[in-house]
Design an enzyme around this catalytic site. Structure first.
Site, mmCIF file in Angstrom:
data_model
loop_
_atom_site.group_PDB
_atom_site.id
_atom_site.type_symbol
_atom_site.label_atom_id
_atom_site.label_comp_id
_atom_site.label_asym_id
_atom_site.label_seq_id
_atom_site.Cartn_x
_atom_site.Cartn_y
_atom_site.Cartn_z
ATOM 1 N N GLY A 1 2.292 1.914 10.733
ATOM 2 C CA GLY A 1 3.318 2.903 10.396
ATOM 3 C C GLY A 1 3.783 3.557 11.940
ATOM 4 O O GLY A 1 4.441 4.556 11.891
ATOM 5 N N SER B 1 3.237 -2.363 10.258
ATOM 6 C CA SER B 1 4.532 -2.505 10.378
ATOM 7 C C SER B 1 5.190 -3.934 10.171
ATOM 8 O O SER B 1 6.051 -4.527 10.706
ATOM 9 C CB SER B 1 4.960 -2.060 11.916
ATOM 10 O OG SER B 1 4.643 -0.777 12.047
ATOM 11 N N LYS C 1 0.003 4.234 -0.259
ATOM 12 C CA LYS C 1 -0.705 5.563 0.157
ATOM 13 C C LYS C 1 -0.406 6.754 -0.602
ATOM 14 O O LYS C 1 -0.425 6.475 -1.777
ATOM 15 C CB LYS C 1 -0.244 5.767 1.517
ATOM 16 C CG LYS C 1 -0.101 4.389 2.356
ATOM 17 C CD LYS C 1 -0.166 4.653 3.841
ATOM 18 C CE LYS C 1 -0.333 3.125 4.602
ATOM 19 N NZ LYS C 1 -0.177 3.229 6.186
ATOM 20 N N GLU D 1 -5.815 -4.920 10.359
ATOM 21 C CA GLU D 1 -4.525 -4.080 10.547
ATOM 22 C C GLU D 1 -4.966 -3.548 11.907
ATOM 23 O O GLU D 1 -5.764 -2.407 11.970
ATOM 24 C CB GLU D 1 -4.420 -2.943 9.419
ATOM 25 C CG GLU D 1 -4.419 -3.623 8.113
ATOM 26 C CD GLU D 1 -3.678 -2.458 7.053
ATOM 27 O OE1 GLU D 1 -2.672 -2.952 6.598
ATOM 28 O OE2 GLU D 1 -4.318 -1.682 6.878
ATOM 29 N N HIS E 1 -9.624 1.152 4.603
ATOM 30 C CA HIS E 1 -8.411 1.343 5.332
ATOM 31 C C HIS E 1 -8.677 2.354 6.324
ATOM 32 O O HIS E 1 -9.226 3.169 6.389
ATOM 33 C CB HIS E 1 -7.413 1.947 4.334
ATOM 34 C CG HIS E 1 -5.860 1.916 4.968
ATOM 35 N ND1 HIS E 1 -5.455 2.681 5.752
ATOM 36 C CD2 HIS E 1 -4.806 1.036 4.777
ATOM 37 C CE1 HIS E 1 -4.403 2.551 6.261
ATOM 38 N NE2 HIS E 1 -4.081 1.342 5.668
ATOM 39 N N ASN F 1 0.799 -1.138 -0.068
ATOM 40 C CA ASN F 1 0.109 0.037 0.189
ATOM 41 C C ASN F 1 1.097 1.294 -0.127
ATOM 42 O O ASN F 1 1.646 1.694 0.853
ATOM 43 C CB ASN F 1 -1.017 -0.106 1.251
ATOM 44 C CG ASN F 1 -1.862 1.185 1.192
ATOM 45 O OD1 ASN F 1 -1.874 1.931 0.425
ATOM 46 N ND2 ASN F 1 -2.520 1.235 2.557
ATOM 47 N N GLU G 1 -7.016 4.690 7.737
ATOM 48 C CA GLU G 1 -6.968 6.118 7.333
ATOM 49 C C GLU G 1 -8.200 6.728 6.755
ATOM 50 O O GLU G 1 -8.339 7.949 6.974
ATOM 51 C CB GLU G 1 -5.534 6.196 6.584
ATOM 52 C CG GLU G 1 -4.290 5.873 7.293
ATOM 53 C CD GLU G 1 -3.325 5.343 6.648
ATOM 54 O OE1 GLU G 1 -3.002 5.405 5.311
ATOM 55 O OE2 GLU G 1 -2.293 4.877 7.644
HETATM 56 P P1 PGA Z 1 2.624 0.109 7.566
HETATM 57 O O1 PGA Z 1 1.398 0.235 6.733
HETATM 58 O O2 PGA Z 1 3.338 -1.220 7.151
HETATM 59 O O3 PGA Z 1 3.549 1.229 7.067
HETATM 60 O O4 PGA Z 1 2.470 -0.091 9.121
HETATM 61 C C1 PGA Z 1 0.291 -0.727 6.690
HETATM 62 C C2 PGA Z 1 -0.971 -0.187 6.109
HETATM 63 O O5 PGA Z 1 -1.531 0.856 6.490
HETATM 64 O O6 PGA Z 1 -1.314 -0.773 5.252
#
Ligand code: PGA
Length: 251
Positions: free
Chosen positions: A173, A213, A11, A167, A95, A9, A97
């Site tokens: 992140g 992560s 983003k 997630e 997601h 992803n 976010e």
């Molecule tokens: P990350 O993000 O691997 O940077 O923690 C995962 C995601 O948001 O899909």
């Protein structure tokens, strides 16, 4: 046999040139034949990256979002019809976010999931709890409710086109990862819930990815859990080397 999936992803990252370079670097890799790689690409680059992905039979491209309506006066939005018209097979929906910054509710996501499936797309449906919910030990109920809120009413046939990505928000992140056991426990709980909602066959066949992560140093152990079928990877998917290591972390 469930699919093994390494999904990236990106983003809202990468210039066009950087995105092209990253995609080319990934499609050049010798990807194990039983692993499906999905690249979650910014919408502006989907068409170009989809063309690049054609060079590798194991690599597919995903949008990071799509609108719930097919067309109309929705300035700045992208519809699944548009995605389909350039041959994009996957869309990530829900997601955390987008739930947080774009106020996406389970009801809205239910509409988005329905529209995407009705128009021939495969959906990577994200769910996961915040740190508060985890601290209160309510994570399983919370995630089940997210799944119920958006996937209830789908048919068994629909579910063949749905991948679930668990997630935990506190691990996205942050560098903090759920332990392999925490991931396994939640994935097991989701699978049991799918058996209740649908049936044992759906539960057995639905791929459930872990996200938060994931990196080369922890992917093998996480992917090694019995109910973990791969990962949805943000940061570590944006470098060819680290994502390739992750792709090769399935046993
Ligand atoms: P990350 O993000 O691997 O940077 O923690 C995962 C995601 O948001 O899909």
């Amino acid at each position: 046999m469930r699919k093994k999936i390494a999904a990236g992803n990106w983003k809202m990252n990468k210039t066009f040139g950087e995105a092209v370079e990253l995609a080319k670097g990934i499609v050049e890799q010798n990807i194990p034949s039983d692993v499906t790689v999905v690249l979650g690409v910014p919408s502006l680059y989907l068409n170009k990256i989809n063309g690049i992905a054609e060079a590798n039979d194991n690599v597919f491209v995903s949008a990071q979002n799509a609108h719930q309506e097919l067309s109309g006066a929705y300035t700045g939005e992208t519809s699944v019809v548009m995605l389909q018209s350039i041959g994009i097979p996957y869309v990530i929906l829900g997601h955390s976010e987008r739930r947080e910054y774009n106020c996406e509710t389970p009801e809205l996501l239910k509409h988005k999931v329905r529209t995407a499936l009705d128009n021939g797309m495969e959906v990577i449906f994200c769910c996961g709890e915040s740190l508060d919910i985890r601290k209160a030990d309510n994570q399983e109920e919370y995630v089940r409710n997210q799944i119920k809120g958006s996937l209830e009413g789908l048919s068994k046939e629909d579910m063949k086109k749905v991948v679930i990505a668990y997630e935990p928000i506190w691990a996205i992140g942050t560098g903090e990862t759920a332990s392999p056991q925490q991931a396994q426990d939640m994935h097991r709980s989701i699978r049991e819930y799918l058996a209740d909602m649908f049936d044992a066959e759906v539960a057995e066949n639905t791929a459930i990815l872990y996200g938060g992560s994931v990196k080369p140093s922890n992917a093998e152990e996480i992917f090694g859990q019995i109910d973990v079928d791969g990962g949805l990877v943000g940061g570590a998917s944006m470098k060819v080397d680290s994502f390739t290591e992750i792709i090769n972390s399935f046993s």
